[in-house]
Scaffold this motif. Structure first.
Motif, PDB file in Angstrom:
ATOM      1  N   TRP A   1     -10.386 -16.238 -17.924  1.00 29.61           N
ATOM      2  CA  TRP A   1     -10.657 -14.824 -17.687  1.00 29.61           C
ATOM      3  C   TRP A   1      -9.584 -14.172 -16.822  1.00 29.61           C
ATOM      4  O   TRP A   1      -9.339 -12.959 -16.928  1.00 29.61           O
ATOM      5  CB  TRP A   1     -12.039 -14.650 -17.054  1.00 29.61           C
ATOM      6  CG  TRP A   1     -13.132 -14.775 -18.061  1.00 29.61           C
ATOM      7  CD1 TRP A   1     -14.110 -15.722 -18.117  1.00 29.61           C
ATOM      8  CD2 TRP A   1     -13.346 -13.923 -19.200  1.00 29.61           C
ATOM      9  NE1 TRP A   1     -14.916 -15.529 -19.211  1.00 29.61           N
ATOM     10  CE2 TRP A   1     -14.464 -14.435 -19.892  1.00 29.61           C
ATOM     11  CE3 TRP A   1     -12.701 -12.800 -19.701  1.00 29.61           C
ATOM     12  CZ2 TRP A   1     -14.952 -13.832 -21.054  1.00 29.61           C
ATOM     13  CZ3 TRP A   1     -13.177 -12.214 -20.861  1.00 29.61           C
ATOM     14  CH2 TRP A   1     -14.293 -12.732 -21.511  1.00 29.61           C
ATOM     15  N   THR A   2      -8.933 -14.978 -15.973  1.00 32.47           N
ATOM     16  CA  THR A   2      -7.803 -14.441 -15.203  1.00 32.47           C
ATOM     17  C   THR A   2      -6.670 -14.036 -16.143  1.00 32.47           C
ATOM     18  O   THR A   2      -6.082 -12.958 -16.005  1.00 32.47           O
ATOM     19  CB  THR A   2      -7.285 -15.498 -14.207  1.00 32.47           C
ATOM     20  OG1 THR A   2      -8.337 -15.867 -13.305  1.00 32.47           O
ATOM     21  CG2 THR A   2      -6.116 -14.944 -13.405  1.00 32.47           C
TER      22      THR A   2
ATOM     23  N   LEU B   1      -7.458 -16.607  -7.843  1.00 28.63           N
ATOM     24  CA  LEU B   1      -7.240 -17.945  -7.284  1.00 28.63           C
ATOM     25  C   LEU B   1      -8.195 -18.207  -6.123  1.00 28.63           C
ATOM     26  O   LEU B   1      -8.742 -19.321  -6.005  1.00 28.63           O
ATOM     27  CB  LEU B   1      -5.787 -18.075  -6.810  1.00 28.63           C
ATOM     28  CG  LEU B   1      -5.389 -19.447  -6.256  1.00 28.63           C
ATOM     29  CD1 LEU B   1      -5.562 -20.523  -7.315  1.00 28.63           C
ATOM     30  CD2 LEU B   1      -3.942 -19.422  -5.751  1.00 28.63           C
ATOM     31  N   ILE B   2      -8.405 -17.201  -5.290  1.00 29.91           N
ATOM     32  CA  ILE B   2      -9.352 -17.340  -4.181  1.00 29.91           C
ATOM     33  C   ILE B   2     -10.749 -17.628  -4.706  1.00 29.91           C
ATOM     34  O   ILE B   2     -11.449 -18.534  -4.226  1.00 29.91           O
ATOM     35  CB  ILE B   2      -9.355 -16.061  -3.313  1.00 29.91           C
ATOM     36  CG1 ILE B   2      -8.046 -15.939  -2.542  1.00 29.91           C
ATOM     37  CG2 ILE B   2     -10.539 -16.071  -2.335  1.00 29.91           C
ATOM     38  CD1 ILE B   2      -7.889 -14.632  -1.796  1.00 29.91           C
ATOM     39  N   LEU B   3     -11.167 -16.855  -5.714  1.00 32.92           N
ATOM     40  CA  LEU B   3     -12.486 -17.054  -6.308  1.00 32.92           C
ATOM     41  C   LEU B   3     -12.609 -18.454  -6.902  1.00 32.92           C
ATOM     42  O   LEU B   3     -13.624 -19.141  -6.709  1.00 32.92           O
ATOM     43  CB  LEU B   3     -12.732 -16.003  -7.395  1.00 32.92           C
ATOM     44  CG  LEU B   3     -14.052 -16.114  -8.167  1.00 32.92           C
ATOM     45  CD1 LEU B   3     -15.247 -15.951  -7.221  1.00 32.92           C
ATOM     46  CD2 LEU B   3     -14.105 -15.074  -9.283  1.00 32.92           C
TER      47      LEU B   3
ATOM     48  N   GLN C   1       0.047  -9.540  -9.618  1.00 25.00           N
ATOM     49  CA  GLN C   1       0.201 -10.548  -8.567  1.00 25.00           C
ATOM     50  C   GLN C   1      -1.031 -10.586  -7.668  1.00 25.00           C
ATOM     51  O   GLN C   1      -1.524 -11.664  -7.307  1.00 25.00           O
ATOM     52  CB  GLN C   1       1.449 -10.254  -7.734  1.00 25.00           C
ATOM     53  CG  GLN C   1       1.796 -11.339  -6.726  1.00 25.00           C
ATOM     54  CD  GLN C   1       3.076 -11.024  -5.964  1.00 25.00           C
ATOM     55  OE1 GLN C   1       3.307  -9.897  -5.538  1.00 25.00           O
ATOM     56  NE2 GLN C   1       3.930 -12.025  -5.802  1.00 25.00           N
ATOM     57  N   GLN C   2      -1.521  -9.402  -7.305  1.00 29.74           N
ATOM     58  CA  GLN C   2      -2.728  -9.328  -6.479  1.00 29.74           C
ATOM     59  C   GLN C   2      -3.943  -9.870  -7.230  1.00 29.74           C
ATOM     60  O   GLN C   2      -4.785 -10.561  -6.654  1.00 29.74           O
ATOM     61  CB  GLN C   2      -2.979  -7.878  -6.074  1.00 29.74           C
ATOM     62  CG  GLN C   2      -1.930  -7.299  -5.156  1.00 29.74           C
ATOM     63  CD  GLN C   2      -2.195  -5.833  -4.865  1.00 29.74           C
ATOM     64  OE1 GLN C   2      -3.046  -5.489  -4.032  1.00 29.74           O
ATOM     65  NE2 GLN C   2      -1.487  -4.957  -5.560  1.00 29.74           N
ATOM     66  N   LEU C   3      -4.004  -9.566  -8.518  1.00 32.90           N
ATOM     67  CA  LEU C   3      -5.105 -10.048  -9.345  1.00 32.90           C
ATOM     68  C   LEU C   3      -5.126 -11.578  -9.407  1.00 32.90           C
ATOM     69  O   LEU C   3      -6.188 -12.200  -9.309  1.00 32.90           O
ATOM     70  CB  LEU C   3      -4.990  -9.474 -10.755  1.00 32.90           C
ATOM     71  CG  LEU C   3      -6.099  -9.832 -11.752  1.00 32.90           C
ATOM     72  CD1 LEU C   3      -7.444  -9.350 -11.252  1.00 32.90           C
ATOM     73  CD2 LEU C   3      -5.786  -9.235 -13.116  1.00 32.90           C
ATOM     74  N   ILE C   4      -3.950 -12.167  -9.538  1.00 30.94           N
ATOM     75  CA  ILE C   4      -3.851 -13.630  -9.575  1.00 30.94           C
ATOM     76  C   ILE C   4      -4.313 -14.232  -8.248  1.00 30.94           C
ATOM     77  O   ILE C   4      -5.037 -15.241  -8.225  1.00 30.94           O
ATOM     78  CB  ILE C   4      -2.400 -14.056  -9.881  1.00 30.94           C
ATOM     79  CG1 ILE C   4      -2.032 -13.682 -11.322  1.00 30.94           C
ATOM     80  CG2 ILE C   4      -2.227 -15.561  -9.673  1.00 30.94           C
ATOM     81  CD1 ILE C   4      -0.567 -13.913 -11.656  1.00 30.94           C
TER      82      ILE C   4
END
Length: 209
Positions: A51-52, A159-161, A152-155
Protein backbone atom coordinates in the motif's frame (compact mmCIF):
# COMPACT_ATOMS: atom_id res chain seq x y z
CA UNK A 1 7.24 16.90 8.55
CA UNK A 2 4.85 18.32 11.12
CA UNK A 3 3.98 16.85 14.51
CA UNK A 4 5.90 13.60 14.11
CA UNK A 5 5.37 12.60 17.74
CA UNK A 6 1.63 13.07 17.32
CA UNK A 7 1.66 10.82 14.27
CA UNK A 8 3.69 8.16 16.10
CA UNK A 9 1.15 8.21 18.94
CA UNK A 10 -1.78 7.84 16.53
CA UNK A 11 -0.01 5.10 14.56
CA UNK A 12 0.81 3.23 17.76
CA UNK A 13 -2.83 3.35 18.84
CA UNK A 14 -3.98 2.03 15.47
CA UNK A 15 -1.51 -0.85 15.73
CA UNK A 16 -2.26 -1.79 19.34
CA UNK A 17 -6.06 -1.71 19.09
CA UNK A 18 -7.07 -5.33 18.33
CA UNK A 19 -8.28 -5.93 14.81
CA UNK A 20 -8.32 -8.59 12.12
CA UNK A 21 -4.51 -8.67 12.01
CA UNK A 22 -4.37 -9.41 15.72
CA UNK A 23 -6.87 -12.25 15.47
CA UNK A 24 -5.07 -13.70 12.47
CA UNK A 25 -1.79 -13.57 14.37
CA UNK A 26 -3.33 -15.27 17.40
CA UNK A 27 -4.88 -17.97 15.22
CA UNK A 28 -1.69 -18.82 13.36
CA UNK A 29 0.61 -18.65 16.39
CA UNK A 30 -1.73 -20.73 18.52
CA UNK A 31 -2.35 -23.29 15.80
CA UNK A 32 1.10 -23.68 14.26
CA UNK A 33 3.61 -22.14 16.63
CA UNK A 34 5.71 -18.96 16.90
CA UNK A 35 7.45 -19.42 13.54
CA UNK A 36 4.08 -19.28 11.79
CA UNK A 37 3.34 -16.20 13.85
CA UNK A 38 6.51 -14.52 12.64
CA UNK A 39 5.62 -15.41 9.05
CA UNK A 40 2.23 -13.79 9.68
CA UNK A 41 4.00 -10.61 10.81
CA UNK A 42 6.13 -10.72 7.65
CA UNK A 43 2.98 -10.97 5.53
CA UNK A 44 1.51 -7.96 7.31
CA UNK A 45 4.67 -5.93 6.66
CA UNK A 46 4.59 -6.92 2.99
CA UNK A 47 0.94 -5.83 2.79
CA UNK A 48 1.76 -2.42 4.25
CA UNK A 49 4.69 -2.10 1.84
CA UNK A 50 2.30 -2.84 -1.02
CA UNK A 51 0.00 0.00 0.00
CA UNK A 52 2.99 2.31 0.47
CA UNK A 53 3.96 1.68 -3.15
CA UNK A 54 0.36 2.26 -4.25
CA UNK A 55 0.30 5.57 -2.35
CA UNK A 56 3.63 6.71 -3.84
CA UNK A 57 2.29 6.01 -7.32
CA UNK A 58 -0.78 8.10 -6.47
CA UNK A 59 -3.14 5.17 -6.94
CA UNK A 60 -4.53 5.17 -3.40
CA UNK A 61 -6.50 8.36 -4.14
CA UNK A 62 -7.82 6.79 -7.35
CA UNK A 63 -8.96 3.70 -5.44
CA UNK A 64 -10.59 5.74 -2.69
CA UNK A 65 -12.50 7.90 -5.19
CA UNK A 66 -13.63 4.96 -7.31
CA UNK A 67 -16.76 3.39 -5.85
CA UNK A 68 -16.26 0.25 -7.91
CA UNK A 69 -12.60 -0.30 -7.01
CA UNK A 70 -13.05 0.54 -3.33
CA UNK A 71 -16.16 -1.62 -3.02
CA UNK A 72 -14.46 -4.52 -4.81
CA UNK A 73 -11.53 -4.43 -2.37
CA UNK A 74 -13.92 -4.01 0.53
CA UNK A 75 -16.11 -6.99 -0.28
CA UNK A 76 -13.22 -9.23 -1.29
CA UNK A 77 -11.53 -8.41 2.01
CA UNK A 78 -14.71 -9.10 3.95
CA UNK A 79 -15.23 -12.42 2.18
CA UNK A 80 -11.63 -13.45 2.80
CA UNK A 81 -11.81 -12.72 6.54
CA UNK A 82 -15.06 -14.67 6.79
CA UNK A 83 -13.44 -17.56 4.92
CA UNK A 84 -10.43 -17.57 7.28
CA UNK A 85 -12.72 -17.38 10.30
CA UNK A 86 -14.87 -20.30 9.18
CA UNK A 87 -11.76 -22.31 8.30
CA UNK A 88 -10.30 -21.67 11.75
CA UNK A 89 -13.56 -22.52 13.52
CA UNK A 90 -13.92 -25.88 11.79
CA UNK A 91 -10.23 -26.82 11.93
CA UNK A 92 -10.01 -30.44 13.10
CA UNK A 93 -6.99 -30.06 15.29
CA UNK A 94 -4.11 -27.87 16.40
CA UNK A 95 -0.55 -28.90 17.06
CA UNK A 96 0.26 -30.04 20.58
CA UNK A 97 3.39 -28.75 22.30
CA UNK A 98 5.08 -32.08 21.73
CA UNK A 99 4.36 -31.97 17.99
CA UNK A 100 5.70 -28.45 17.71
CA UNK A 101 8.90 -29.41 19.54
CA UNK A 102 9.29 -32.51 17.41
CA UNK A 103 8.87 -30.54 14.18
CA UNK A 104 11.33 -27.95 15.45
CA UNK A 105 13.96 -30.69 15.70
CA UNK A 106 12.99 -32.40 12.44
CA UNK A 107 11.50 -29.85 10.05
CA UNK A 108 8.83 -31.30 7.79
CA UNK A 109 6.95 -30.12 4.76
CA UNK A 110 3.67 -29.52 6.64
CA UNK A 111 5.43 -26.97 8.87
CA UNK A 112 6.81 -25.10 5.85
CA UNK A 113 3.37 -25.17 4.25
CA UNK A 114 1.73 -23.70 7.35
CA UNK A 115 4.37 -20.96 7.50
CA UNK A 116 3.78 -20.05 3.86
CA UNK A 117 0.01 -20.17 4.39
CA UNK A 118 0.36 -17.84 7.38
CA UNK A 119 2.38 -15.37 5.31
CA UNK A 120 -0.08 -15.42 2.41
CA UNK A 121 -3.10 -15.05 4.72
CA UNK A 122 -1.62 -11.94 6.33
CA UNK A 123 -0.50 -10.53 2.98
CA UNK A 124 -3.89 -10.98 1.32
CA UNK A 125 -5.89 -9.75 4.32
CA UNK A 126 -3.82 -6.53 4.32
CA UNK A 127 -3.96 -6.02 0.57
CA UNK A 128 -7.73 -6.51 0.69
CA UNK A 129 -8.21 -4.19 3.66
CA UNK A 130 -9.87 -0.95 2.48
CA UNK A 131 -9.15 0.74 5.82
CA UNK A 132 -5.45 0.75 4.95
CA UNK A 133 -6.22 2.89 1.90
CA UNK A 134 -8.02 5.38 4.12
CA UNK A 135 -5.02 5.61 6.45
CA UNK A 136 -2.84 6.68 3.53
CA UNK A 137 -5.26 9.28 2.17
CA UNK A 138 -6.82 10.69 5.36
CA UNK A 139 -4.37 10.35 8.27
CA UNK A 140 -0.90 10.51 6.71
CA UNK A 141 -1.55 13.66 4.58
CA UNK A 142 -2.25 15.59 7.79
CA UNK A 143 1.38 15.13 8.79
CA UNK A 144 2.95 15.92 5.41
CA UNK A 145 4.46 19.31 4.57
CA UNK A 146 3.52 20.06 0.95
CA UNK A 147 6.50 22.39 0.60
CA UNK A 148 8.89 19.45 0.99
CA UNK A 149 9.31 16.13 -0.83
CA UNK A 150 5.89 14.50 -0.40
CA UNK A 151 6.88 10.98 -1.43
CA UNK A 152 9.88 11.00 0.86
CA UNK A 153 7.71 12.03 3.80
CA UNK A 154 5.13 9.42 2.85
CA UNK A 155 7.78 6.70 2.86
CA UNK A 156 8.99 7.80 6.31
CA UNK A 157 5.45 7.81 7.73
CA UNK A 158 4.71 4.41 6.19
CA UNK A 159 8.00 3.02 7.52
CA UNK A 160 7.14 4.23 11.02
CA UNK A 161 3.74 2.56 10.83
CA UNK A 162 5.27 -0.68 9.55
CA UNK A 163 8.01 -0.76 12.20
CA UNK A 164 5.49 -0.12 14.96
CA UNK A 165 3.25 -2.88 13.63
CA UNK A 166 6.10 -5.38 13.26
CA UNK A 167 7.49 -4.60 16.71
CA UNK A 168 4.12 -4.89 18.42
CA UNK A 169 3.06 -8.07 16.66
CA UNK A 170 6.41 -9.77 17.32
CA UNK A 171 5.87 -9.04 21.01
CA UNK A 172 2.41 -10.60 20.71
CA UNK A 173 3.88 -13.71 19.08
CA UNK A 174 6.21 -14.12 22.06
CA UNK A 175 3.41 -13.54 24.58
CA UNK A 176 1.04 -15.97 22.84
CA UNK A 177 3.73 -18.65 22.64
CA UNK A 178 4.68 -18.08 26.29
CA UNK A 179 1.04 -18.32 27.38
CA UNK A 180 0.56 -21.48 25.34
CA UNK A 181 3.34 -23.20 27.26
CA UNK A 182 1.36 -22.64 30.45
CA UNK A 183 -2.04 -23.41 28.97
CA UNK A 184 -1.38 -27.05 28.18
CA UNK A 185 -5.07 -27.97 28.16
CA UNK A 186 -5.73 -28.83 24.51
CA UNK A 187 -9.48 -28.32 24.98
CA UNK A 188 -8.87 -24.75 26.11
CA UNK A 189 -6.55 -24.14 23.19
CA UNK A 190 -9.14 -25.56 20.80
CA UNK A 191 -11.88 -23.37 22.28
CA UNK A 192 -9.64 -20.32 22.01
CA UNK A 193 -8.88 -21.16 18.39
CA UNK A 194 -12.60 -21.41 17.60
CA UNK A 195 -13.21 -18.07 19.27
CA UNK A 196 -10.60 -16.41 17.02
CA UNK A 197 -12.46 -17.91 14.06
CA UNK A 198 -15.74 -16.37 15.24
CA UNK A 199 -14.05 -12.98 15.75
CA UNK A 200 -12.50 -13.09 12.27
CA UNK A 201 -15.95 -13.75 10.81
CA UNK A 202 -17.23 -10.79 12.80
CA UNK A 203 -14.48 -8.54 11.44
CA UNK A 204 -15.29 -9.76 7.95
CA UNK A 205 -18.97 -8.91 8.34
CA UNK A 206 -18.07 -5.49 9.80
CA UNK A 207 -15.72 -4.81 6.89
CA UNK A 208 -18.43 -5.62 4.37
CA UNK A 209 -21.06 -3.37 5.94
Amino acid sequence: MDSLLTYISIAAMMVIIPGADTMLLVKNTLSFGPKAGRYTVLGMAMGLSFWTLIAILGLSVVIAKSVILFSTIKYLGAAYLIYLGIKSFFAKSIFSLEEIKEQANTPAKPTNRHNKDSLMQALLSNILNPKTVLVYITIMPQFINLNENVNQQLIVLALILTLLAVGWFLILVYLIDYAKKWLKNSKFQKAFQKSTGVILVGFGIKTGI
